[in-house]
Scaffold this motif. Sequence first.
Motif, mmCIF file in Angstrom:
data_model
loop_
_atom_site.group_PDB
_atom_site.id
_atom_site.type_symbol
_atom_site.label_atom_id
_atom_site.label_comp_id
_atom_site.label_asym_id
_atom_site.label_seq_id
_atom_site.Cartn_x
_atom_site.Cartn_y
_atom_site.Cartn_z
ATOM 1 N N LEU A 4 0.978 -1.608 -0.271
ATOM 2 C CA LEU A 4 0.162 -0.119 -0.053
ATOM 3 C C LEU A 4 0.825 1.589 -0.038
ATOM 4 C CD1 LEU A 4 -3.052 -0.734 2.029
ATOM 5 C CD2 LEU A 4 -2.992 -0.467 0.093
ATOM 6 N N ALA A 5 1.641 1.634 -1.128
ATOM 7 C CA ALA A 5 1.997 2.889 -1.139
ATOM 8 C C ALA A 5 1.628 3.583 -2.189
ATOM 9 C CB ALA A 5 3.603 2.263 -1.386
ATOM 10 N N GLY A 15 -2.986 9.932 -4.335
ATOM 11 C CA GLY A 15 -2.397 8.587 -4.800
ATOM 12 C C GLY A 15 -3.196 7.729 -3.919
ATOM 13 N N VAL A 16 -3.702 7.970 -2.719
ATOM 14 C CA VAL A 16 -4.763 7.248 -1.838
ATOM 15 C C VAL A 16 -5.598 5.720 -2.542
ATOM 16 C CG1 VAL A 16 -6.740 6.419 -0.251
ATOM 17 C CG2 VAL A 16 -4.447 8.132 0.325
ATOM 18 N N TYR A 49 -10.344 8.948 5.055
ATOM 19 C CA TYR A 49 -9.384 9.233 3.077
ATOM 20 C C TYR A 49 -7.887 10.263 4.075
ATOM 21 C CZ TYR A 49 -7.273 10.752 -1.247
ATOM 22 O OH TYR A 49 -6.979 10.744 -2.869
ATOM 23 N N LEU A 50 -8.278 11.385 4.786
ATOM 24 C CA LEU A 50 -7.550 12.224 4.987
ATOM 25 C C LEU A 50 -6.141 11.176 5.718
ATOM 26 C CD1 LEU A 50 -8.547 15.702 5.538
ATOM 27 C CD2 LEU A 50 -7.419 14.589 3.878
ATOM 28 N N ILE A 51 -6.276 11.048 6.791
ATOM 29 C CA ILE A 51 -5.365 9.393 7.412
ATOM 30 C C ILE A 51 -4.745 8.997 6.307
ATOM 31 C CG2 ILE A 51 -5.561 8.069 9.168
ATOM 32 C CD1 ILE A 51 -8.069 9.258 10.280
ATOM 33 N N LEU A 52 -5.817 7.632 5.787
ATOM 34 C CA LEU A 52 -5.124 7.427 4.973
ATOM 35 C C LEU A 52 -3.525 7.910 3.686
ATOM 36 C CD1 LEU A 52 -7.448 4.762 3.431
ATOM 37 C CD2 LEU A 52 -5.725 4.308 5.098
ATOM 38 N N TRP A 53 -3.939 9.493 3.209
ATOM 39 C CA TRP A 53 -2.914 9.966 2.762
ATOM 40 C C TRP A 53 -1.977 9.662 3.478
ATOM 41 C CZ3 TRP A 53 -5.136 15.615 0.741
ATOM 42 C CH2 TRP A 53 -3.702 16.242 -0.286
#
Length: 59
Positions: A4-5, A15-16, A49-53
């Motif tokens: 998960l990059a 790019g998430v 989404y922001l956390i995953l970013w």
Amino acid sequence: MSSLARPKNGRMIAGVCAAIANRFGISVTLVRVLTVASVLIPGPQVIIYLILWVVFPSE
């Protein structure tokens, strides 16, 4: 399956969605459409989404 990059190529915002699509071998467009559709439903999708970013490393 890849890690998960967030890829350097193929990003639209962060790019998430591309990272999730690459990891699970599905269409990036499908993940993006599902992400946009989920934002229309009340809930914490934008915060996630922001956390995953922040959590997903960049390639």
